[in-house]
Design an enzyme around this catalytic site. Sequence first.
Site, PDB file in Angstrom:
ATOM      1  N   HIS A 158       0.819  -1.222   0.000  1.00 18.28           N
ATOM      2  CA  HIS A 158       0.000   0.000   0.000  1.00 18.28           C
ATOM      3  C   HIS A 158       0.851   1.269   0.000  1.00 18.28           C
ATOM      4  O   HIS A 158       0.330   2.354  -0.248  1.00 18.28           O
ATOM      5  CB  HIS A 158      -0.925  -0.004   1.222  1.00 18.28           C
ATOM      6  CG  HIS A 158      -1.994  -1.053   1.139  1.00 18.28           C
ATOM      7  ND1 HIS A 158      -3.288  -0.776   0.748  1.00 18.28           N
ATOM      8  CD2 HIS A 158      -1.954  -2.391   1.338  1.00 18.28           C
ATOM      9  CE1 HIS A 158      -4.000  -1.891   0.741  1.00 18.28           C
ATOM     10  NE2 HIS A 158      -3.214  -2.899   1.101  1.00 18.28           N
ATOM     11  N   ASP A 366       3.208   9.529  -0.785  1.00 18.30           N
ATOM     12  CA  ASP A 366       2.056   8.704  -0.408  1.00 18.30           C
ATOM     13  C   ASP A 366       1.891   7.597  -1.435  1.00 18.30           C
ATOM     14  O   ASP A 366       1.999   7.861  -2.645  1.00 18.30           O
ATOM     15  CB  ASP A 366       0.792   9.590  -0.401  1.00 18.30           C
ATOM     16  CG  ASP A 366      -0.175   9.226   0.711  1.00 18.30           C
ATOM     17  OD1 ASP A 366      -0.180   8.053   1.119  1.00 18.30           O
ATOM     18  OD2 ASP A 366      -0.923  10.111   1.153  1.00 18.30           O
TER      19      ASP A 366
HETATM   20  P1  ADQ Z   1      -3.249   5.933   4.746  1.00 15.51           P
HETATM   21  O1  ADQ Z   1      -1.846   6.439   4.902  1.00 15.51           O
HETATM   22  O2  ADQ Z   1      -4.008   5.747   5.993  1.00 15.51           O
HETATM   23  O3  ADQ Z   1      -3.311   4.600   3.874  1.00 15.51           O
HETATM   24  P2  ADQ Z   1      -5.223   7.273   2.861  1.00 15.51           P
HETATM   25  O4  ADQ Z   1      -5.134   6.599   1.559  1.00 15.51           O
HETATM   26  O5  ADQ Z   1      -5.408   8.737   2.750  1.00 15.51           O
HETATM   27  O6  ADQ Z   1      -3.965   7.074   3.801  1.00 15.51           O
HETATM   28  O7  ADQ Z   1      -6.444   6.650   3.614  1.00 15.51           O
HETATM   29  C1  ADQ Z   1      -6.898   7.185   4.809  1.00 15.51           C
HETATM   30  C2  ADQ Z   1      -8.337   6.749   5.065  1.00 15.51           C
HETATM   31  O8  ADQ Z   1      -8.642   7.052   6.424  1.00 15.51           O
HETATM   32  C3  ADQ Z   1      -9.313   7.492   4.189  1.00 15.51           C
HETATM   33  O9  ADQ Z   1     -10.344   6.620   3.813  1.00 15.51           O
HETATM   34  C4  ADQ Z   1      -9.836   8.588   5.119  1.00 15.51           C
HETATM   35  O10 ADQ Z   1     -11.164   8.983   4.875  1.00 15.51           O
HETATM   36  C5  ADQ Z   1      -9.747   7.915   6.469  1.00 15.51           C
HETATM   37  N1  ADQ Z   1      -9.518   8.956   7.480  1.00 15.51           N
HETATM   38  C6  ADQ Z   1      -8.435   9.740   7.620  1.00 15.51           C
HETATM   39  N2  ADQ Z   1      -8.635  10.629   8.626  1.00 15.51           N
HETATM   40  C7  ADQ Z   1      -9.863  10.398   9.106  1.00 15.51           C
HETATM   41  C8  ADQ Z   1     -10.671  10.972  10.118  1.00 15.51           C
HETATM   42  N3  ADQ Z   1     -10.241  11.997  10.841  1.00 15.51           N
HETATM   43  N4  ADQ Z   1     -11.899  10.460  10.341  1.00 15.51           N
HETATM   44  C9  ADQ Z   1     -12.341   9.440   9.603  1.00 15.51           C
HETATM   45  N5  ADQ Z   1     -11.640   8.855   8.620  1.00 15.51           N
HETATM   46  C10 ADQ Z   1     -10.430   9.327   8.378  1.00 15.51           C
HETATM   47  C11 ADQ Z   1      -2.366   3.740   3.240  1.00 15.51           C
HETATM   48  C12 ADQ Z   1      -1.360   4.400   2.294  1.00 15.51           C
HETATM   49  C13 ADQ Z   1      -2.093   5.216   1.244  1.00 15.51           C
HETATM   50  C14 ADQ Z   1      -3.062   4.315   0.487  1.00 15.51           C
HETATM   51  C15 ADQ Z   1      -3.952   3.544   1.455  1.00 15.51           C
HETATM   52  C16 ADQ Z   1      -4.786   2.482   0.733  1.00 15.51           C
HETATM   53  O11 ADQ Z   1      -0.471   5.242   3.042  1.00 15.51           O
HETATM   54  O12 ADQ Z   1      -1.162   5.805   0.327  1.00 15.51           O
HETATM   55  O13 ADQ Z   1      -3.886   5.111  -0.356  1.00 15.51           O
HETATM   56  O14 ADQ Z   1      -3.168   2.855   2.433  1.00 15.51           O
HETATM   57  O15 ADQ Z   1      -3.980   1.625  -0.016  1.00 15.51           O
END
Ligand code: ADQ
Length: 469
Positions: A158, A366
């Site tokens: 990921h 990311d």
């Molecule tokens: P993350 O680094 O966690 O994931 P991201 O892809 O942005 O990053 O996903 C975060 C998820 O958490 C989103 O669905 C978001 O809505 C949710 N989230 C964040 N803050 C929140 C909050 N305050 N309240 C509720 N929900 C919240 C890792 C990798 C990424 C990759 C994903 C999936 O780092 O690059 O996109 O896995 O593969």
Amino acid sequence: MSRLIVISNRVSVASAAGAAGAQGGLAVALKSALREHRGIWFGWSGQETPEFTGHLDMQRNDGVTTATIDLEPQDIDEYYNGYANRTLWPLFHYRIDLTEYDRNFGEGYERVNERFATSVLPLIEPDDLVWVHDYHLLPLGSMLRAKGVNNRMGLFLHTPWPPTRLLTSLPMHERLVASMLEYDVIGFQTTEWLESFLHYVQKEMGLKVGLDNSILYKGRRVLARAFPIGIDYAEFTEAAQSEEAKEAHDRLKLSVHGSKILIGVDRLDYSKGLGERFSGFGRFLADNPDLAESAVLLQIAPPSRGDVASYQQIREDLERKTGHINGAHADVAFVPIRYVNRGFPRAQLAGFYRAADIGLVTPLRDGMNLVAKEYVAAQDPENPGVLILSQFAGAAMQLKDALLVNPHSVEHVSETIKLALEMPLAQRRKRHEKLLVSVRDDDVVRWREDFVNTLQGKGKTTQPQHQAA
Ligand code: ADQ
């Protein structure tokens, strides 16, 4: 249809009514795949036990079977807080300045991967497909092979994959990568990370890569490919239309008294570039005193990995920076940065996104970034907001109609915020329309079907026209 065994560091067991709304799209997508394939989801429970027993806690919720193990405190320190989050996570996000190379971490990582392998082994039947997730479990496939598992096994990473010159700073890097080559399929988020991986296996290991990106290793063919992950579009748009979303939207809109809203939603992590984002917004306020009170930044950032020192540090830095910028630009009835350290249910998050005129998604690095995609999905197509996206997020390779920025440049971020705030409706609609096609069509369902089909050997990607050169 083959059964699917999904293995990840943590397993989402929550099933009670309402909990589904708080889960990420990934958990939802994996669960629907597991239901379809009558599969099992295996991983760490998140719980500690004084001594590792290998006891499997099997549960069935919502049509999905989960199997979890508890880990010892030393395992959690060395494997999870250590090698995974203090070594691999910073290294894979190009932060060798934060990367800690401690031999105990490496040993703990291998020990826990071995514990995962021993515990999951009795669950695997001969025709099962095994799908391993993320940087916590890179060598798991090789450990299962050593125990006689001949099943088709795939790994999806990921995070980004770092350039070879950074990866070679990791002691025993070759051992780690060689262990990954025991999988049949290795999936990355983007072609950029894939290319870095292929560069490594060619330059450091002297392996041959075929035109179909298959790697010949010890007489086996390993397919490496990009599978860009998406959001659960159907689930997210439904959440965005709920009453809860509408209430959240109205509450936020009312609270800013007509100012424009910029939104950031991230786990509190140094890779997300929050400090640089705040500085860019601060620069915008300083550069545009005429516009200053017309824009508010809402940053939602729940703390994560609080046991790791660099995460405590970033929290302190951001609190200081918020105070500094607010101190310089606030007025009696106006505060420019609202910094909220907690999570929100997905429906409310969708309402906040829709209320925001700008989605400010500026990670320094990311793997993909799903927040950018959620922001696009939540917009009103008749009057959409503008997505400002870091050129260093994996998502930038797909979302080319966003305003792409260099998050390290405060000037660039400041100018781009101005451009977005002044963008005419026609241009906002045109950009959003194109972004939406990508977010809708390349959703998480397509991602997992593509991966599982490839792992099963279905589809043209696994019928290469060219053998390895
Ligand atoms: P993350 O680094 O966690 O994931 P991201 O892809 O942005 O990053 O996903 C975060 C998820 O958490 C989103 O669905 C978001 O809505 C949710 N989230 C964040 N803050 C929140 C909050 N305050 N309240 C509720 N929900 C919240 C890792 C990798 C990424 C990759 C994903 C999936 O780092 O690059 O996109 O896995 O593969």
